[in-house]
Design a protein around this motif. Structure first.
Motif, mmCIF file in Angstrom:
data_model
loop_
_atom_site.group_PDB
_atom_site.id
_atom_site.type_symbol
_atom_site.label_atom_id
_atom_site.label_comp_id
_atom_site.label_asym_id
_atom_site.label_seq_id
_atom_site.Cartn_x
_atom_site.Cartn_y
_atom_site.Cartn_z
ATOM 1 N N GLY A 70 -17.341 -21.223 -10.360
ATOM 2 C CA GLY A 70 -18.005 -22.181 -9.481
ATOM 3 C C GLY A 70 -17.060 -23.027 -8.655
ATOM 4 O O GLY A 70 -17.503 -23.951 -7.969
ATOM 5 N N GLY A 71 -15.766 -22.735 -8.730
ATOM 6 C CA GLY A 71 -14.800 -23.534 -7.979
ATOM 7 C C GLY A 71 -13.556 -23.776 -8.799
ATOM 8 O O GLY A 71 -12.702 -22.913 -8.925
ATOM 9 N N GLU A 72 -13.450 -24.953 -9.413
ATOM 10 C CA GLU A 72 -12.345 -25.247 -10.309
ATOM 11 C C GLU A 72 -12.764 -26.338 -11.278
ATOM 12 O O GLU A 72 -13.747 -27.054 -11.053
ATOM 13 N N ALA A 73 -12.020 -26.429 -12.372
ATOM 14 C CA ALA A 73 -12.316 -27.427 -13.408
ATOM 15 C C ALA A 73 -11.031 -27.768 -14.132
ATOM 16 O O ALA A 73 -10.035 -27.039 -14.047
ATOM 17 N N LEU A 123 -8.675 -28.075 -17.450
ATOM 18 C CA LEU A 123 -8.543 -27.222 -18.629
ATOM 19 C C LEU A 123 -9.477 -27.683 -19.741
ATOM 20 O O LEU A 123 -10.123 -26.858 -20.408
ATOM 21 N N PHE A 124 -9.565 -28.971 -19.952
ATOM 22 C CA PHE A 124 -10.412 -29.502 -21.027
ATOM 23 C C PHE A 124 -11.865 -29.092 -20.800
ATOM 24 O O PHE A 124 -12.530 -28.576 -21.706
ATOM 25 N N ASP A 125 -12.370 -29.309 -19.585
ATOM 26 C CA ASP A 125 -13.761 -28.964 -19.303
ATOM 27 C C ASP A 125 -13.991 -27.455 -19.366
ATOM 28 O O ASP A 125 -15.061 -26.996 -19.808
ATOM 29 N N LEU A 126 -12.998 -26.682 -18.942
ATOM 30 C CA LEU A 126 -13.146 -25.228 -19.000
ATOM 31 C C LEU A 126 -13.187 -24.740 -20.444
ATOM 32 O O LEU A 126 -13.962 -23.833 -20.782
ATOM 33 N N LEU A 127 -12.393 -25.341 -21.325
ATOM 34 C CA LEU A 127 -12.455 -24.977 -22.739
ATOM 35 C C LEU A 127 -13.838 -25.263 -23.314
ATOM 36 O O LEU A 127 -14.407 -24.437 -24.042
ATOM 37 N N LEU A 128 -14.390 -26.424 -22.975
ATOM 38 C CA LEU A 128 -15.748 -26.738 -23.445
ATOM 39 C C LEU A 128 -16.761 -25.724 -22.921
ATOM 40 O O LEU A 128 -17.688 -25.315 -23.637
ATOM 41 N N GLU A 129 -16.572 -25.306 -21.680
ATOM 42 C CA GLU A 129 -17.495 -24.325 -21.086
ATOM 43 C C GLU A 129 -17.402 -22.989 -21.812
ATOM 44 O O GLU A 129 -18.436 -22.362 -22.114
ATOM 45 N N ILE A 130 -16.188 -22.547 -22.101
ATOM 46 C CA ILE A 130 -16.011 -21.270 -22.804
ATOM 47 C C ILE A 130 -16.634 -21.333 -24.192
ATOM 48 O O ILE A 130 -17.352 -20.413 -24.618
ATOM 49 N N PHE A 131 -16.383 -22.419 -24.923
ATOM 50 C CA PHE A 131 -16.989 -22.567 -26.241
ATOM 51 C C PHE A 131 -18.513 -22.538 -26.145
ATOM 52 O O PHE A 131 -19.192 -21.855 -26.914
ATOM 53 N N GLY A 132 -19.054 -23.287 -25.199
ATOM 54 C CA GLY A 132 -20.504 -23.355 -25.063
ATOM 55 C C GLY A 132 -21.120 -22.002 -24.752
ATOM 56 O O GLY A 132 -22.183 -21.653 -25.290
ATOM 57 N N GLU A 133 -20.490 -21.239 -23.862
ATOM 58 C CA GLU A 133 -21.028 -19.925 -23.490
ATOM 59 C C GLU A 133 -21.042 -18.958 -24.663
ATOM 60 O O GLU A 133 -21.859 -18.042 -24.685
ATOM 61 N N GLN A 134 -20.150 -19.164 -25.630
ATOM 62 C CA GLN A 134 -20.069 -18.266 -26.773
ATOM 63 C C GLN A 134 -20.775 -18.811 -28.022
ATOM 64 O O GLN A 134 -20.604 -18.278 -29.125
ATOM 65 N N GLY A 135 -21.569 -19.853 -27.860
ATOM 66 C CA GLY A 135 -22.392 -20.335 -28.968
ATOM 67 C C GLY A 135 -21.723 -21.316 -29.903
ATOM 68 O O GLY A 135 -22.150 -21.471 -31.050
ATOM 69 N N VAL A 136 -20.684 -22.007 -29.421
ATOM 70 C CA VAL A 136 -20.003 -22.999 -30.254
ATOM 71 C C VAL A 136 -20.450 -24.390 -29.831
ATOM 72 O O VAL A 136 -20.398 -24.751 -28.649
ATOM 73 N N ASP A 137 -20.907 -25.170 -30.794
ATOM 74 C CA ASP A 137 -21.288 -26.557 -30.565
ATOM 75 C C ASP A 137 -20.071 -27.448 -30.792
ATOM 76 O O ASP A 137 -19.622 -27.609 -31.928
#
Length: 272
Positions: free
Chosen positions: A249-252, A254-268
Motif C-alpha cells: 500500500g505504499g510504505e510503513a 518496520l514496527f508497523d510492518l511487523l505487526l501487519e505480518i503477524f496479524g495476517e498470519q493469525g498472531v494476536d
C-alpha cells in the motif's frame, strides 16, 4: 544425525562429498579460517584442518597437491558436538588441498590446508557454535552482549542449528502465549534474535528477514498459529524500528510492518 566413526576422540568437524553422501571425507579437530573471509573475495576461504583423518575423495586428493587433481570437489562441512552429532552444516565449493603435513595431534593424522568457497560461514559464528558445543547456550539473552555487526552471525547459527536444537520436536500447539522481551530490540536484527528465543528458547530461530519471518508463521518452525505474542517494552521498540520500508500500500515503519505480518498470519500481538 551422527557422523561415521567411533566415539571417544575430539572431533569438531567432518566433511562429506556433496556428490555422493557415502563418500565420507573424514574428521578434523580444528578448522582454522573457515569463518575468516579472504580479503580478495568474500566467499573465499583458506582453511587449515588440524588433526585430520582424511578418507574417500579427500584422501585421494592428497597425492596430487599442486595439480588440478588436488580439487576434491564440493562438500558438506559439518560442525559436531561433544558426542560427534551434527549440530549444523555449511555447503562448501571447490575444496582444493594446497598443503599437507604430519600432525602433532596423533598417529595417522595430518594437518591439511585447503582453499574453498563458503559464503554462509559468517565471521563471529564460530563463537556461537562453540557455545552450543560446550552446552553454554543454555539461557536466553546471551546475544545481548553482541556488537550490532555480530547479530547476523548469531542468527545464521540459529538457523543452521535449529533442527539440532529441536531434535524433531513438533510445533507448539495453536493457542499458545509467547512473551517477547523488547528491552533489547534496538534494530531489526535484534528483533529477530529476541523473537527467535521467545518462540524457540535459547539460541532459537524464527526468521532473520521479513520473508523468513512470514515463512516461519506458516508452520514448521516452532509455533502453530494462531497464537498470542505479548511484546514487552513495545513503546521503546516502536521508537527504534522506524525505518521506512515499501509495502503493497505504499510504505510503513518496520514496527508497523511487523505487526501487519503477524496479524495476517493469525498472531494476536499484545503491546505492553
Amino acid at each position: 544425525m551422527r557422523t561415521p566413526g567411533q566415539g571417544g576422540e575430539e572431533r569438531k568437524y567432518a566433511l562429506t562429498s556433496d556428490e555422493d553422501d557415502t563418500d565420507f571425507w573424514g574428521f578434523a579437530q580444528e578448522a582454522e579460517g573457515l569463518f575468516t573471509p579472504l580479503p580478495e573475495e568474500e566467499g573465499a576461504r583458506r582453511v587449515h584442518l588440524v588433526g585430520c583423518l582424511p578418507r574417500g575423495g579427500l584422501l585421494k586428493s592428497l597425492d596430487h597437491v599442486g595439480s588440478r587433481r588436488a580439487l576434491a570437489g564440493n562438500a558438506w562441512f559439518d560442525l559436531l558436538d561433544a558426542d560427534a552429532a551434527t549440530m549444523g552444516s555449511y555447503f562448501v565449493n571447490e575444496v582444493t588441498v594446497v598443503d599437507v603435513q604430519h600432525s602433532a595431534r596423533g598417529a595417522g593424522r595430518v594437518d591439511l590446508t585447503m582453499t574453498l568457497w563458503c559464503e554462509n560461514a559468517l565471521p563471529g559464528a564460530d563463537g556461537v557454535w562453540d557455545l552450543i558445543r560446550t552446552g553454554r547456550l543454555n539461557r536466553t539473552g546471551i546475544w545481548h552482549q553482541l556488537a550490532p555487526e555480530d547479530r547476523q552471525a548469531w542468527l545464521s547459527v540459529a538457523l543452521s542449528s535449529r533442527e539440532y536444537h529441536r531434535q524433531g520436536a513438533p510445533d507448539a500447539a495453536a493457542g499458545q502465549v509467547f512473551t517477547l522481551d523488547g528491552r533489547q530490540v534496538v534494530d531489526i536484527d535484534s528483533f529477530y534474535c529476541a523473537v527467535g528465543e521467545a518462540i524457540n528458547g535459547p539460541g532459537g530461530y524464527f526468521g532473520w528477514n521479513l520473508d523468513a519471518l512470514n515463512d516461519c508463521l506458516r508452520g514448521g518452525w516452532g509455533a502453530a498459529t494462531p497464537f498470542t505474542l505479548h511484546w514487552g517494552s513495545s513503546a521503546e521498540a516502536r521508537a527504534r524500528l522506524v525505518e521506512r520500508v515499501p509495502t503493497r500500500g505504499g510504505e510503513a515503519s518496520l514496527f508497523d510492518l511487523l505487526l501487519e505480518i503477524f496479524g495476517e498470519q493469525g498472531v494476536d500481538v499484545v503491546l505492553r
